[in-house]
Enzyme design. Structure first.
Site, PDB file in Angstrom:
ATOM      1  N   PHE B 235       0.815  -1.214   0.000  1.00 45.09           N
ATOM      2  CA  PHE B 235       0.000   0.000   0.000  1.00 45.09           C
ATOM      3  C   PHE B 235       0.850   1.266   0.000  1.00 45.09           C
ATOM      4  O   PHE B 235       0.399   2.313   0.416  1.00 45.09           O
ATOM      5  CB  PHE B 235      -0.981  -0.002   1.190  1.00 45.09           C
ATOM      6  CG  PHE B 235      -1.743  -1.283   1.320  1.00 45.09           C
ATOM      7  CD1 PHE B 235      -2.686  -1.643   0.370  1.00 45.09           C
ATOM      8  CD2 PHE B 235      -1.501  -2.157   2.369  1.00 45.09           C
ATOM      9  CE1 PHE B 235      -3.374  -2.842   0.459  1.00 45.09           C
ATOM     10  CE2 PHE B 235      -2.180  -3.364   2.463  1.00 45.09           C
ATOM     11  CZ  PHE B 235      -3.120  -3.707   1.515  1.00 45.09           C
ATOM     12  N   ILE B 463       2.481  -7.538  -5.378  1.00 37.63           N
ATOM     13  CA  ILE B 463       2.285  -7.044  -4.012  1.00 37.63           C
ATOM     14  C   ILE B 463       0.974  -7.563  -3.417  1.00 37.63           C
ATOM     15  O   ILE B 463       0.470  -7.028  -2.439  1.00 37.63           O
ATOM     16  CB  ILE B 463       2.378  -5.501  -3.947  1.00 37.63           C
ATOM     17  CG1 ILE B 463       1.297  -4.831  -4.792  1.00 37.63           C
ATOM     18  CG2 ILE B 463       3.755  -5.052  -4.432  1.00 37.63           C
ATOM     19  CD1 ILE B 463       1.282  -3.309  -4.645  1.00 37.63           C
ATOM     20  N   THR B 465      -1.559  -8.265  -5.641  1.00 35.57           N
ATOM     21  CA  THR B 465      -2.585  -7.825  -6.583  1.00 35.57           C
ATOM     22  C   THR B 465      -2.836  -8.814  -7.695  1.00 35.57           C
ATOM     23  O   THR B 465      -3.872  -8.752  -8.348  1.00 35.57           O
ATOM     24  CB  THR B 465      -2.147  -6.493  -7.190  1.00 35.57           C
ATOM     25  OG1 THR B 465      -0.774  -6.615  -7.591  1.00 35.57           O
ATOM     26  CG2 THR B 465      -2.245  -5.377  -6.168  1.00 35.57           C
ATOM     27  N   ASN B 623      -7.978  -9.567 -15.692  1.00 33.30           N
ATOM     28  CA  ASN B 623      -8.565 -10.733 -15.025  1.00 33.30           C
ATOM     29  C   ASN B 623      -9.754 -10.222 -14.219  1.00 33.30           C
ATOM     30  O   ASN B 623      -9.586  -9.465 -13.266  1.00 33.30           O
ATOM     31  CB  ASN B 623      -7.509 -11.392 -14.121  1.00 33.30           C
ATOM     32  CG  ASN B 623      -8.055 -12.607 -13.381  1.00 33.30           C
ATOM     33  OD1 ASN B 623      -9.184 -12.595 -12.879  1.00 33.30           O
ATOM     34  ND2 ASN B 623      -7.258 -13.651 -13.300  1.00 33.30           N
ATOM     35  N   LYS B 625     -11.608 -11.486 -12.116  1.00 38.71           N
ATOM     36  CA  LYS B 625     -11.701 -11.843 -10.702  1.00 38.71           C
ATOM     37  C   LYS B 625     -10.717 -11.034  -9.845  1.00 38.71           C
ATOM     38  O   LYS B 625     -11.114 -10.424  -8.849  1.00 38.71           O
ATOM     39  CB  LYS B 625     -11.418 -13.344 -10.523  1.00 38.71           C
ATOM     40  CG  LYS B 625     -11.627 -13.825  -9.108  1.00 38.71           C
ATOM     41  CD  LYS B 625     -11.054 -15.230  -8.910  1.00 38.71           C
ATOM     42  CE  LYS B 625     -12.146 -16.260  -8.908  1.00 38.71           C
ATOM     43  NZ  LYS B 625     -11.647 -17.610  -8.580  1.00 38.71           N
ATOM     44  N   GLN B 630      -9.649  -6.363  -6.352  1.00 41.28           N
ATOM     45  CA  GLN B 630      -8.909  -5.140  -6.081  1.00 41.28           C
ATOM     46  C   GLN B 630      -9.855  -3.946  -5.927  1.00 41.28           C
ATOM     47  O   GLN B 630      -9.621  -3.058  -5.107  1.00 41.28           O
ATOM     48  CB  GLN B 630      -7.912  -4.889  -7.202  1.00 41.28           C
ATOM     49  CG  GLN B 630      -6.609  -4.361  -6.676  1.00 41.28           C
ATOM     50  CD  GLN B 630      -5.529  -4.312  -7.737  1.00 41.28           C
ATOM     51  OE1 GLN B 630      -5.634  -4.924  -8.783  1.00 41.28           O
ATOM     52  NE2 GLN B 630      -4.485  -3.570  -7.441  1.00 41.28           N
ATOM     53  N   GLY B 694      -4.768   0.684 -14.892  1.00 39.76           N
ATOM     54  CA  GLY B 694      -4.320   0.503 -13.501  1.00 39.76           C
ATOM     55  C   GLY B 694      -5.484   0.664 -12.548  1.00 39.76           C
ATOM     56  O   GLY B 694      -6.261   1.602 -12.643  1.00 39.76           O
ATOM     57  N   GLY B 696      -5.139  -0.214  -8.925  1.00 36.07           N
ATOM     58  CA  GLY B 696      -4.744  -0.372  -7.524  1.00 36.07           C
ATOM     59  C   GLY B 696      -5.273   0.732  -6.637  1.00 36.07           C
ATOM     60  O   GLY B 696      -5.666   0.497  -5.497  1.00 36.07           O
ATOM     61  N   GLU B 697      -5.278   1.944  -7.126  1.00 35.65           N
ATOM     62  CA  GLU B 697      -5.585   3.087  -6.274  1.00 35.65           C
ATOM     63  C   GLU B 697      -6.955   3.689  -6.574  1.00 35.65           C
ATOM     64  O   GLU B 697      -7.642   4.190  -5.699  1.00 35.65           O
ATOM     65  CB  GLU B 697      -4.511   4.174  -6.428  1.00 35.65           C
ATOM     66  CG  GLU B 697      -3.232   3.621  -7.022  1.00 35.65           C
ATOM     67  CD  GLU B 697      -1.940   3.877  -6.269  1.00 35.65           C
ATOM     68  OE1 GLU B 697      -1.947   4.532  -5.223  1.00 35.65           O
ATOM     69  OE2 GLU B 697      -0.909   3.401  -6.747  1.00 35.65           O
TER      70      GLU B 697
END
Lengths: 322, 731
Positions: B235, B463, B465, B623, B625, B630, B694, B696-697
């Site tokens: 994170f 990480i 993910t 993906n 899933k 995420q 992206g 992640g955030e």
């Protein structure tokens, strides 16, 4: 963690003898003690393991309930007699901690759970409870979670538990066994206010062991309400335990206690007085709940608990009398 | 059937759930000893001296490293992810909880016990702990965004036009210090072999760790190997190469044995950064039809003392590009405290900044008596209004529409306190999400053996993910062979270099390189087929590579057979791809729309999120899933930010009061409702060849604002800070 020896006594007597030695502590579920030892808040040289004593029975005989000290929180909470006759106790237990911790935590250990005050639990801070005379940074520090009742100028740490609050409205007796013998202490006298000696939290004498919790009579009309930021697995901001005895539309007896607000489980005598002998109507409940914070001394960040305590008590009263 | 997009199970899932996946602290070496950090209990001053006699005499203690005897370290300049201290190089104390010694002993328990017995005498100085008291001494960051742009920017004349608006708001929002609290603690196992260093460490960036440690110890990068096959969450907290990794290597060099150093949970509150506290002043001015006339966003973030480095929370960057407004200015300022160095934390800048901006936008919509979504659409930016560039792609309008429909937004009654269920007030809130699409150079090696099995390698990270899984899918499509025959390897600095796994850039950086390397491998296979594979003299176009075969007009040959014929154990190619000039031509961002329902006990003030919908333009999904996981995880992180997470620092001592996960509250399952996530299809091949933006955030951005706006809708109380607490809404 400081190295310690682990003593596994054969019986209660030898347990008490072992634990009477200096720098000793009993260990039951270990859910609090191990945190404290890992953080060097407690540094016992000897742990006396209570597991071999097998004092884990739950006796529900007629109107009475006796809980042995090693009975698991999860077992007591799920016991059919407890669910039927002492709902406030089951609810308080289920509002505590997490399922995994309730599977380990015991009756005796829960009563002795120590405060979550962050200053107490970090040896990098001064703390009168941990090191008498070193000072109390919580009084002018981060004290949102701290007590508003029973505070002193030495300590404002909150008693964190739920179960003991419920036991306060069940008029439980705590059976203590020590080298001189057995004695019974009413739950209301078991925990101490900090006063000038915040490091002394209960009336337990060195080596003395909790050998039972006795509840004299059922409290079917009882309820535990816990208010917190997180939906589960958090200590109370404010909680209320209520047991009412209502006959023919009149409150014959009222027992009300609060958690999350006191330096010990806090019995609300003025609320009880305002209820007893009255009809449980909306105005009576409201007037009684308004007495809940009598004597409160808030600090910088916990003044909201005064309002929240009154409302929590009121909601619990409404729930029980409905 | 393409594999990309399919919701296949994680390729490393079984390893993780069976405990076979090995994390940094779980590696074992013969002769390993244990290091435990000792940290300061004052925030400012210096060390007067140590009394080590008791600790040194304790069982198993090998040595205690302090500033009095620590080996000298260099500070590598211009190496990303390097922080200058504290590394026991001097006796200054700059924050409470600073590393001041390392105790090394035979077992972890021995080292911990001895660490508790180290006695320190200090010279105390006055500590700066109150950001609010020092706001007037705020200063501009010197290396904002690592020097890529200035901290301030503007267009038009926002101060001149502010007063011409029909509705004007001048508001201040506050976000607290938050800690990442990754499940896996920071851990390092360091071993020297002569002047060669091998380090198993929990890091989001093995390349940065390699460069940092090489620089600090004055050895060649090729003599440092970093290994990190799995990460239990980062994170942002494992982006930098924080001092404990260096100190583990220093300790190993000192005792000439491998040293393992694992942080305690409490130590993670002062050892590896945190999201700094922000004070954000926002001025909005709108005409009566809801068109923004003027926007100002002045952001202040808390900082350490400058000697520890610099990190500035870039709160107002999203404000620059999110809405079409002719007159706008943003600034970023720092307030130096006696505190550890802050760092990136999931959606740095956007998480804090969009909370403020999207709360203010909601306040403006309410003041205009306009539907919050309609107000956003009234100011919809068709092109980047700040950089005057087209967006590479932008499907935010579709996010609004699909999110609103899934949530049932049209049934919302506008008035606060107008929706209830008995004692429970119900509120619906909305906010926009956005996060930049980032990409950096990344190198990938692809290797095929005689059996036709493929190994794809890159010095990137997973990480948690799903890098292992999605890169396998990318390679499967590019090579036309099933995922079962592909193994993706990462987390080792001996592999081709890839960037830090931060800024949601791993897929957009590594993915195109996997594609390109696989394409190059196919060309190499065709070369072999045409030169010695029996298709000599035929046209390259006539050959196809599929299902592990070279397929010509007349016959088909397994690729593995070609490898075997070559006489080599395998064939391989290595390719690096990097961003091109698209960054200059286009503004590249992901977008989303967040919808929250809260239920609040009107007397007791308990706030619970009862429903959540997020609709996202995240580019191509590799993906379904892992992407959904995420997105749900990001929204969960946002719920924590909105209602629970806050690091409390004692004002007198500058010491963290709730350095544990019992009192630092994060959501538990009971706090998280059904979360519906919607992906708005939008392959953005303008931003990168893979078309991914992206994720992640992005999913946590705007969540706190959506919840704050829902709390306002439920209660009529506007809370301009997080976490929103019971006492904030008790009326």
């Amino acid at each position: 963690m400081q190295a310690f020896t682990l003593t596994r006594p054969a019986d209660t007597k030898s347990a008490i003898a072992a634990a009477s030695r200096p720098d000793s502590a009993y260990i039951a579920g270990g859910t609090d003690l191990l945190q404290l030892t890992k953080d060097h808040v407690e540094t016992p040289r000897q742990l006396v393991d209570l597991e071999p004593l097998a004092l884990s029975r739950i006796h529900a005989t007629g109107a009475r309930l006796r809980l042995e000290p090693l009975a698991r929180m999860s077992d007591v909470a799920a016991h059919p007699a407890v669910l039927r006759d002492w709902p406030v106790l089951s609810q308080a237990l289920l509002a505590s901690a997490s399922p995994q911790i309730r599977n380990m935590g015991t009756m005796g250990g829960n009563l002795l759970q120590r405060t979550r005050c962050g200053y107490f639990r970090d040896t990098g801070f001064a703390c009168n409870k941990r090191v008498p005379g070193s000072g109390c940074p919580a009084i002018n520090g981060e004290n949102r979670m701290h007590a508003i009742l029973g505070v002193s100028d030495r300590c404002i740490a909150t008693y964190p538990g739920d179960m003991a609050v419920a036991l306060n409205v069940l008029d439980a007796d705590i059976e203590l066994t020590g080298q001189p013998g057995v004695r019974k202490v009413p739950i209301g006298d078991f925990h101490r206010e900090p006063g000038d000696t915040p490091h002394i939290e209960t009336v337990l004498q060195p080596g003395e062991l909790i050998t039972g919790i006795d509840i004299p009579s059922p409290a079917r009309r009882s309820h535990y309400l816990k208010v917190r930021d997180r939906a589960s697995f958090e200590f109370a901001l404010v909680s209320a335990a209520v047991a009412l005895d209502i006959e023919d539309g009149t409150i014959r007896a009222a027992r009300v206690a609060a958690g999350g607000v006191g330096t010990k489980p806090w019995r609300l005598a003025q609320v009880e007085a305002a209820l007893t002998g009255k009809s449980p109507d909306a105005a009576t409940l409201k007037a009684a709940a308004d007495q809940a914070a009598a004597g409160a001394k808030p600090a910088k960040s916990n003044g909201f608990k005064i309002v929240l305590l009154k409302r929590t008590v009121l909601r619990a009263l409404q729930t029980v009398s409905a | 059937m393409p594999m990309i997009g399919k919701p296949i199970d994680r390729t490393d899932g079984r390893l993780k759930v069976t405990g076979a996946a090995r994390y940094a602290a779980e590696f074992r070496l013969p002769g390993v000893v244990h290091g435990v950090l000792v940290q300061s209990t004052i925030a400012a001053g210096s060390i007067a001296g140590f009394d080590l006699s008791e600790a040194e005499a304790m069982p198993g203690v090998l040595t205690i490293i302090t500033p009095d005897n620590a080996g000298k370290l260099q500070h590598p300049e211009h190496v990303q992810q390097t922080v200058p201290g504290p590394l026991l190089q001097n006796k200054d104390i700059l924050f409470n909880g600073q590393h001041i010694a390392v105790v090394i002993a035979g077992t972890l328990e021995q080292a911990e016990a001895a660490a508790a017995a180290v006695r320190v005498r200090y010279f105390n100085a006055e500590a700066a702990t109150s950001m609010d008291a020092l706001l007037s001494q705020a200063y501009p960051p010197k290396h904002f965004r690592n020097g890529a742009r200035p901290p301030d920017s503007s267009r038009g004349d926002p101060d001149g036009t502010f007063n011409s608006g029909a509705v004007k708001l001048d508001l201040t929002y506050i976000t607290p210090i938050e800690h990442h609290n990754a499940m896996e603690p920071h851990a390092t196992l360091a071993a020297w072999n002569g002047d060669k260093l091998t380090v198993w460490t929990a890091t989001q960036g093995i390349s940065g760790a390699q460069a940092t440690l090489a620089g600090q110890f004055g050895i060649d990068k090729s003599d440092v190997r970093i290994i990190c096959p799995y990460l239990g969450g980062g994170f942002g907290s494992k982006g930098n190469t924080w001092p404990p990794a260096t100190l583990a290597a220093l300790a190993a060099r000192t005792v000439k044995r491998p040293v393992k150093l694992v942080l305690s949970r409490a130590q993670m509150y002062t050892s590896n950064g945190y999201r700094p506290r922000t004070v954000q002043k926002i001025k909005l001015s709108s005409d009566i039809d809801g068109r923004l006339i003027s926007v100002r966003h002045d952001g202040f973030s808390s900082m350490s003392q400058p000697a520890l480095g610099e990190f500035s929370e870039p709160v107002a960057l999203a404000t620059e590009m999110l809405y079409a407004c002719p007159d706008l200015a943003v600034t970023h300022r720092l307030v130096a405290l006696n505190a550890p160095l802050p760092t990136y934390m999931r959606a740095p800048g956007e998480a804090s900044g969009v909370f403020a901006l999207e709360s203010a936008m909601d306040e403006m919509a309410a003041a205009l008596k306009m539907d919050p979504i309609k107000f956003r659409l009234q100011n919809y930016a068709e092109t980047d209004p700040h950089e005057n560039k087209p967006f590479a792609s932008k499907a935010l309008r579709a996010c609004y529409e699909q999110g609103a429909q899934a949530f049932g937004w049209d049934k919302r009654s506008a008035e606060p306190r107008s929706m209830r269920d008995g004692n429970t007030l119900i509120g619906w809130g909305f906010a926009t999400s956005t996060y930049p699409t980032n990409r950096q150079p990344a190198a990938v090696r692809v290797r095929m053996d005689r059996a036709g099995n493929v190994t794809v390698q890159s010095g990137t990270q997973d990480i948690g993910t799903g890098t292992y899984t999605v890169m396998t899918q990318v390679a499967s499509d590019a090579l036309g062979i099933p995922v079962q025959r592909i193994r993706f390897e990462l987390g080792d600095s001996s592999l081709p270099p890839a960037p830090v796994s931060g800024g949601s850039q791993t897929v957009a950086s590594v993915g195109p390189s996997v594609q390109a390397a696989c394409a190059a491998l196919i060309e190499k296979i065709k070369d072999m087929a045409l030169s010695g594979g029996g298709w000599r003299g035929q046209s390259r176009e006539a050959l196809q590579i599929r299902d592990g075969l070279v397929v010509g007009a007349d016959r088909r040959v397994p690729i593995g057979a070609l490898v075997e014929k070559s006489g080599h154990p395998f064939i391989e190619v290595e390719v690096q791809t990097k961003p091109g000039e698209e960054k200059q031509r286009f503004s590249m961002h992901a977008f989303g729309a967040q919808f929250a329902e809260v239920r609040i006990d009107q007397d007791l003030g308990e706030i619970r999120v009862s429903r959540f919908v997020g609709a996202f333009d995240a580019g191509r999904v590799l993906n379904a899933k892992t992407a959904s996981s995420q997105l749900i995880g990001g929204i969960t992180y946002g719920i924590g930010m909105a209602l629970l997470e806050e690091t409390l620092v004692d004002g007198e001592t500058g010491r963290v009061v709730n350095a544990n996960v019992a009192e630092y509250l994060m959501p538990v399952n009971a706090d998280i409702p059904d979360i519906q996530t919607i992906i708005v299809p939008n392959d953005d091949t303008t931003s990168n060849p893979l078309g991914a933006k992206g994720i992640g955030e992005l999913p946590m951005v705007g969540v706190a604002a959506a919840i704050a706006n829902a709390v306002y809708h439920a209660t009529g109380v506007r809370v301009r800070k997080v976490p929103i607490r019971i006492e904030d809404i008790l009326v």
